[in-house]
Design an enzyme around this catalytic site. Sequence first.
Site, mmCIF file in Angstrom:
data_model
loop_
_atom_site.group_PDB
_atom_site.id
_atom_site.type_symbol
_atom_site.label_atom_id
_atom_site.label_comp_id
_atom_site.label_asym_id
_atom_site.label_seq_id
_atom_site.Cartn_x
_atom_site.Cartn_y
_atom_site.Cartn_z
ATOM 1 N N GLU A 265 14.027 73.293 182.404
ATOM 2 C CA GLU A 265 14.087 74.657 181.892
ATOM 3 C C GLU A 265 12.663 75.200 181.795
ATOM 4 O O GLU A 265 11.777 74.527 181.284
ATOM 5 C CB GLU A 265 14.728 74.680 180.504
ATOM 6 C CG GLU A 265 16.181 74.255 180.485
ATOM 7 C CD GLU A 265 16.739 74.297 179.082
ATOM 8 O OE1 GLU A 265 17.628 75.104 178.810
ATOM 9 O OE2 GLU A 265 16.280 73.490 178.238
ATOM 10 N N HIS B 202 10.661 72.401 180.010
ATOM 11 C CA HIS B 202 11.453 71.393 179.299
ATOM 12 C C HIS B 202 12.214 70.536 180.296
ATOM 13 O O HIS B 202 13.179 70.975 180.921
ATOM 14 C CB HIS B 202 12.432 72.071 178.338
ATOM 15 C CG HIS B 202 13.369 71.116 177.678
ATOM 16 N ND1 HIS B 202 14.732 71.312 177.620
ATOM 17 C CD2 HIS B 202 13.130 69.935 177.051
ATOM 18 C CE1 HIS B 202 15.295 70.309 176.986
ATOM 19 N NE2 HIS B 202 14.343 69.461 176.636
ATOM 20 N N ASN C 160 19.604 72.797 174.854
ATOM 21 C CA ASN C 160 19.766 72.305 173.490
ATOM 22 C C ASN C 160 20.564 73.259 172.601
ATOM 23 O O ASN C 160 21.094 72.846 171.574
ATOM 24 C CB ASN C 160 18.403 71.998 172.865
ATOM 25 C CG ASN C 160 17.893 70.640 173.293
ATOM 26 O OD1 ASN C 160 18.670 69.754 173.634
ATOM 27 N ND2 ASN C 160 16.578 70.453 173.296
ATOM 28 N N SER D 235 11.193 71.971 173.369
ATOM 29 C CA SER D 235 12.528 72.555 173.540
ATOM 30 C C SER D 235 12.996 73.212 172.253
ATOM 31 O O SER D 235 14.106 73.731 172.184
ATOM 32 C CB SER D 235 13.541 71.487 173.959
ATOM 33 O OG SER D 235 13.690 70.509 172.950
#
Length: 292
Positions: A154, A142, A192, A121
């Site tokens: 993701e 992710h 993130n 990530s």
Amino acid sequence: MTTQNHLVAVLGAGTMGSGIATVAVRAGHRTIIHDLDERGVERGLGAVRGFLDKSARLGKMTEEQAGEAAARIEGTTDLKAIAGADVVIEAIYEDLGAKQALFAELDGIVGEHTLFHTNTSTLSVTAIAAGSRRPERVVGTHYCNPAPLMKLVEMADGRHTAGWAHDATLEFLAGLGKTTVVTKDRPGFIVNRFLIPWENSCISALESGLGTRDSIDAAVTGALGHPMGPFRLLDVVGLDIHQQVATRLYEQLRDPRFYPPPMVDRMVAAGDLGRKTGRGFYTYDDSRLFGS
């Protein structure tokens, strides 16, 4: 790739790897979890079986379903044991060189049409894929943590990801029961980019005395509707993982919002990493992620 069951190899038996393996066996895939030593493998297998057992106790699945899922998981320290894998999901620590070397080694072990997924990530999918002679088969996937409970994944293509790998990955993730968000190969992807600065701000608020651990967690769950507060979440993720992810994003983006507050360094130095060590922001009698 069809929706039939596949042989899935998960590389890395930590919190994320064991969570992804749990998702795979629950979806009907025979799954091999790999780690560098037997202790790591056993820890990962224990986490998978523990989650399935608890799911049965809570009525989320029958005991028969839990037993069948548990029978689909096995562990190994021998990378050659995954030679027949249809999908390889890399979930080792966030080090570009290590990931590239692993994919380079896998080139000589698995078939040429085996999908390579990286759970990164923070690192570039394109850079990771450069370690393989077949970068067209590498896709970033992710899984949001904890993987068995969070629906979102993701997905990011590398610069040379092929259309067939993209489509096969979407189909595979749908078969896992996941909701997939396609994003660009950029540091932090979507989640993130938002989450790390927010978590850092919560830690700084605690450190400055703006609120207590409990009051901040209660404010977030009660007013913002989050299923758990930031400190419960950080204990699940692990303070060491947060430190690594935040630092790597800061190194790439040079945005001070990503730099971990001093409290994170002190907690990591003390070994207070969260649930996996029995103590983080909270203390735990059972260090297993899905323990009682």
